[in-house]
Design a protein around this motif. Structure first.
Motif, PDB file in Angstrom:
ATOM      1  N   VAL A 286       0.820  -1.223   0.000  1.00  0.00           N
ATOM      2  CA  VAL A 286       0.000   0.000   0.000  1.00  0.00           C
ATOM      3  C   VAL A 286       0.853   1.274   0.000  1.00  0.00           C
ATOM      4  N   CYS A 287       2.117   1.154   0.394  1.00  0.00           N
ATOM      5  CA  CYS A 287       3.001   2.327   0.311  1.00  0.00           C
ATOM      6  C   CYS A 287       3.192   2.730  -1.153  1.00  0.00           C
ATOM      7  N   ASP A 288       3.377   1.733  -2.016  1.00  0.00           N
ATOM      8  CA  ASP A 288       3.526   2.022  -3.455  1.00  0.00           C
ATOM      9  C   ASP A 288       2.259   2.657  -4.021  1.00  0.00           C
ATOM     10  N   ILE A 289       1.108   2.152  -3.583  1.00  0.00           N
ATOM     11  CA  ILE A 289      -0.160   2.727  -4.067  1.00  0.00           C
ATOM     12  C   ILE A 289      -0.295   4.174  -3.566  1.00  0.00           C
ATOM     13  N   ALA A 290       0.040   4.389  -2.286  1.00  0.00           N
ATOM     14  CA  ALA A 290      -0.024   5.748  -1.723  1.00  0.00           C
ATOM     15  C   ALA A 290       0.897   6.691  -2.489  1.00  0.00           C
ATOM     16  N   ALA A 291       2.074   6.177  -2.861  1.00  0.00           N
ATOM     17  CA  ALA A 291       3.063   7.015  -3.556  1.00  0.00           C
ATOM     18  C   ALA A 291       2.528   7.518  -4.902  1.00  0.00           C
ATOM     19  N   GLU A 292       1.649   6.740  -5.536  1.00  0.00           N
ATOM     20  CA  GLU A 292       1.047   7.193  -6.803  1.00  0.00           C
ATOM     21  C   GLU A 292       0.282   8.503  -6.617  1.00  0.00           C
ATOM     22  N   PHE A 293      -0.155   8.753  -5.385  1.00  0.00           N
ATOM     23  CA  PHE A 293      -0.958   9.950  -5.103  1.00  0.00           C
ATOM     24  C   PHE A 293      -0.211  10.929  -4.187  1.00  0.00           C
ATOM     25  N   GLY A 294       1.103  10.757  -4.098  1.00  0.00           N
ATOM     26  CA  GLY A 294       1.902  11.687  -3.296  1.00  0.00           C
ATOM     27  C   GLY A 294       1.953  11.345  -1.818  1.00  0.00           C
ATOM     28  N   GLY A 295       1.411  10.199  -1.427  1.00  0.00           N
ATOM     29  CA  GLY A 295       1.464   9.782  -0.024  1.00  0.00           C
ATOM     30  C   GLY A 295       2.621   8.843   0.219  1.00  0.00           C
ATOM     31  N   GLY A 296       2.564   8.133   1.331  1.00  0.00           N
ATOM     32  CA  GLY A 296       3.655   7.220   1.657  1.00  0.00           C
ATOM     33  C   GLY A 296       3.373   6.459   2.929  1.00  0.00           C
ATOM     34  N   GLY A 297       4.417   5.882   3.505  1.00  0.00           N
ATOM     35  CA  GLY A 297       4.270   5.126   4.746  1.00  0.00           C
ATOM     36  C   GLY A 297       5.071   3.852   4.715  1.00  0.00           C
ATOM     37  N   HIS A 298       4.404   2.743   5.002  1.00  0.00           N
ATOM     38  CA  HIS A 298       5.045   1.430   5.050  1.00  0.00           C
ATOM     39  C   HIS A 298       4.330   0.486   4.078  1.00  0.00           C
ATOM     40  N   ALA A 299       4.937  -0.667   3.818  1.00  0.00           N
ATOM     41  CA  ALA A 299       4.352  -1.626   2.871  1.00  0.00           C
ATOM     42  C   ALA A 299       2.932  -2.030   3.286  1.00  0.00           C
ATOM     43  N   LEU A 300       2.709  -2.204   4.581  1.00  0.00           N
ATOM     44  CA  LEU A 300       1.407  -2.701   5.045  1.00  0.00           C
ATOM     45  C   LEU A 300       0.525  -1.624   5.691  1.00  0.00           C
ATOM     46  N   ALA A 301       1.027  -0.408   5.813  1.00  0.00           N
ATOM     47  CA  ALA A 301       0.236   0.692   6.403  1.00  0.00           C
ATOM     48  C   ALA A 301       0.704   1.994   5.785  1.00  0.00           C
ATOM     49  N   ALA A 302      -0.183   2.646   5.054  1.00  0.00           N
ATOM     50  CA  ALA A 302       0.239   3.876   4.375  1.00  0.00           C
ATOM     51  C   ALA A 302      -0.901   4.870   4.327  1.00  0.00           C
ATOM     52  N   GLY A 303      -0.576   6.104   3.985  1.00  0.00           N
ATOM     53  CA  GLY A 303      -1.582   7.156   3.962  1.00  0.00           C
ATOM     54  C   GLY A 303      -1.367   8.143   2.834  1.00  0.00           C
ATOM     55  N   ILE A 304      -2.442   8.868   2.536  1.00  0.00           N
ATOM     56  CA  ILE A 304      -2.414   9.896   1.489  1.00  0.00           C
ATOM     57  C   ILE A 304      -3.238  11.077   1.995  1.00  0.00           C
ATOM     58  N   ARG A 305      -2.855  12.267   1.610  1.00  0.00           N
ATOM     59  CA  ARG A 305      -3.691  13.445   1.758  1.00  0.00           C
ATOM     60  C   ARG A 305      -3.882  13.981   0.351  1.00  0.00           C
ATOM     61  N   MET A 306      -5.074  13.899  -0.192  1.00  0.00           N
ATOM     62  CA  MET A 306      -5.263  14.227  -1.605  1.00  0.00           C
ATOM     63  C   MET A 306      -6.457  15.155  -1.817  1.00  0.00           C
ATOM     64  N   ALA A 307      -6.561  15.672  -3.041  1.00  0.00           N
ATOM     65  CA  ALA A 307      -7.655  16.584  -3.356  1.00  0.00           C
ATOM     66  C   ALA A 307      -8.980  15.847  -3.323  1.00  0.00           C
ATOM     67  N   GLY A 308     -10.039  16.552  -2.909  1.00  0.00           N
ATOM     68  CA  GLY A 308     -11.378  16.005  -2.948  1.00  0.00           C
ATOM     69  C   GLY A 308     -11.985  16.240  -4.320  1.00  0.00           C
ATOM     70  N   PRO A 309     -13.270  16.095  -4.489  1.00  0.00           N
ATOM     71  CA  PRO A 309     -14.202  15.656  -3.453  1.00  0.00           C
ATOM     72  C   PRO A 309     -14.106  14.161  -3.163  1.00  0.00           C
ATOM     73  N   MET A 310     -14.837  13.742  -2.147  1.00  0.00           N
ATOM     74  CA  MET A 310     -14.789  12.360  -1.685  1.00  0.00           C
ATOM     75  C   MET A 310     -14.968  11.350  -2.818  1.00  0.00           C
ATOM     76  N   ALA A 311     -16.008  11.582  -3.649  1.00  0.00           N
ATOM     77  CA  ALA A 311     -16.343  10.570  -4.665  1.00  0.00           C
ATOM     78  C   ALA A 311     -15.181  10.342  -5.631  1.00  0.00           C
ATOM     79  N   SER A 312     -14.512  11.412  -6.045  1.00  0.00           N
ATOM     80  CA  SER A 312     -13.440  11.211  -7.031  1.00  0.00           C
ATOM     81  C   SER A 312     -12.191  10.625  -6.377  1.00  0.00           C
ATOM     82  N   ALA A 313     -11.902  11.033  -5.134  1.00  0.00           N
ATOM     83  CA  ALA A 313     -10.752  10.453  -4.429  1.00  0.00           C
ATOM     84  C   ALA A 313     -10.959   8.951  -4.254  1.00  0.00           C
ATOM     85  N   LYS A 314     -12.167   8.577  -3.861  1.00  0.00           N
ATOM     86  CA  LYS A 314     -12.473   7.153  -3.662  1.00  0.00           C
ATOM     87  C   LYS A 314     -12.297   6.371  -4.956  1.00  0.00           C
ATOM     88  N   GLU A 315     -12.835   6.941  -6.033  1.00  0.00           N
ATOM     89  CA  GLU A 315     -12.767   6.225  -7.299  1.00  0.00           C
ATOM     90  C   GLU A 315     -11.310   5.991  -7.708  1.00  0.00           C
TER      91      GLU A 315
END
Ligand code: AMP
Ligand code: MN
Ligand code: MN
Length: 325
Positions: A286-315
């Motif tokens: 999930v760190c690699d996935i987070a990195a696609e959106f400018g986030g980061g963390g660890h292989a098994l626990a990661a985070g992102i802070r990204m532009a909204g709105p909710m529906a598009s971020a989720k998609e």
């Protein structure tokens, strides 16, 4: 800036040669962030140093039980002169927050101590150990290797830092070394039952109300491999929620049998979306996935802070996960 880790001895030299330190951690601080600040800061104070404890968002209510936690303050607009700025548990420099960066701007030396694999080593000196389950354990390693004093407050803070980042010593990042550290802290007088009760059995009722509301949004997709839920900013207002109230709730949906990835989408007051991701499977990083959106963390626990709105971020995020699943 150097990609190499400095030696612990070199860190010891930095501690000896300077007088005034700011220990800092990431915004929306968790137990490892605050615990690492108090652990290292109290040890430095016990060496006779002057220490400021800055966090962009200040001390969360759920960590007020930590001894000396009242030392944690939001960075002042008119900051004192400091020699050394020490960032702890902070994957990228911007995660320190604008006010914190401004307050520490004039430090003559930046030290970056962290365990995030995605850390770009933004310090003048860096000590990044991605094999460590928590920054608190690195702080313990440094204090003990250098023979620094370990006051009771630092002992408790380090324990909480490591306990919270390992899911109570459960995740596979937990090693024999982690348990040895915990045993040593108990030998040094740590009250296990008491500190665990304060950490885990003392939630405000509003957190349970949040849990109930989140459960109503739970969705399981990808043949039950992907679980996600969402929190709207309006809930924060309606339930009078604090940022820390959602901390760790994702573990509940991560624990569903068959789920490989759990995701928590939270709408922030500024309209941005905070994404929290957990994987139970080393093949889904999930760190690699987070990195696609400018986030980061660890292989098994990661985070992102990204532009909204909710529906598009989720998609966007769910599609990226589905590609990997
Ligand atoms: P969380 O889901 O907020 O508990 O974060 C999981 C892990 O990812 C933690 O180690 C965080 O420090 C890291 N993390 C969370 N958000 C970000 C971000 N926006 N950028 C880099 N790392 C993050
Ligand atoms: Mn953290
Ligand atoms: Mn951490």
């Amino acid at each position: 800036m150097s990609n190499e880790n400095v030696s612990i001895e070199a860190l010891g030299e930095i501690f000896r040669q300077h007088q005034t330190f700011a220990v800092m951690s990431h915004m929306r601080p968790d137990g490892d962030a605050i615990g690492s600040q108090l652990g290292l800061g109290l040890a430095l104070e016990a060496m006779g140093k002057t220490v400021f404890y800055w966090n962009e968002d200040g001390l969360p209510e759920n960590l007020e039980f930590l001894p000396c936690s009242e030392k944690i303050a939001q960075p002042p607009a008119e900051a004192p002169v400091i020699d050394v700025a020490i960032a702890l548990d902070t994957a990228t420099k911007v995660r320190l927050g604008e006010n914190n960066l401004a307050a520490a701007a004039k430090a003559s030396l930046w030290v970056n101590i962290d365990h995030h694999i995605s850390n770009p080593r933004y310090g003048d000196v860096n000590y990044v150990d991605a094999t460590s389950p928590a920054t608190g354990q690195i702080v313990y390693d440094i204090i003990t290797a250098l023979g620094m004093p370990l006051p009771d407050g630092a002992r408790d803070a380090i324990y909480v830092a490591v306990s919270t980042d390992t899911g109570s010593f459960q995740y596979d990042s937990t090693t024999a070394r982690t348990y040895r550290m915990a045993a040593d802290l108990v030998d040094r007088g740590l009250a296990v039952g008491e500190i665990n009760a304060k950490t885990y059995d003392s939630h405000p009722f509003r957190r349970i109300e949040l849990m109930r509301a989140l459960l109503n949004t739970l969705e399981l997709t990808c043949e039950g491999k992907l679980a996600h839920w969402q929190m709207l900013d309006q809930w924060r207002i309606d339930m009078d929620l604090k940022p820390e109230d959602s901390e760790g709730l994702i573990d509940m949906i991560r624990a569903i049998r068959g789920v490989q990835v759990a995701v928590f989408f939270e709408e922030l007051p500024d309209g941005k979306i905070r994404v929290s991701m957990r994987s139970k499977d080393r093949s889904v990083n999930v760190c690699d996935i987070a990195a696609e959106f400018g986030g980061g963390g660890h292989a098994l626990a990661a985070g992102i802070r990204m532009a909204g709105p909710m529906a598009s971020a989720k998609e966007l995020v769910l599609q990226a996960i589905q590609r990997v699943l």
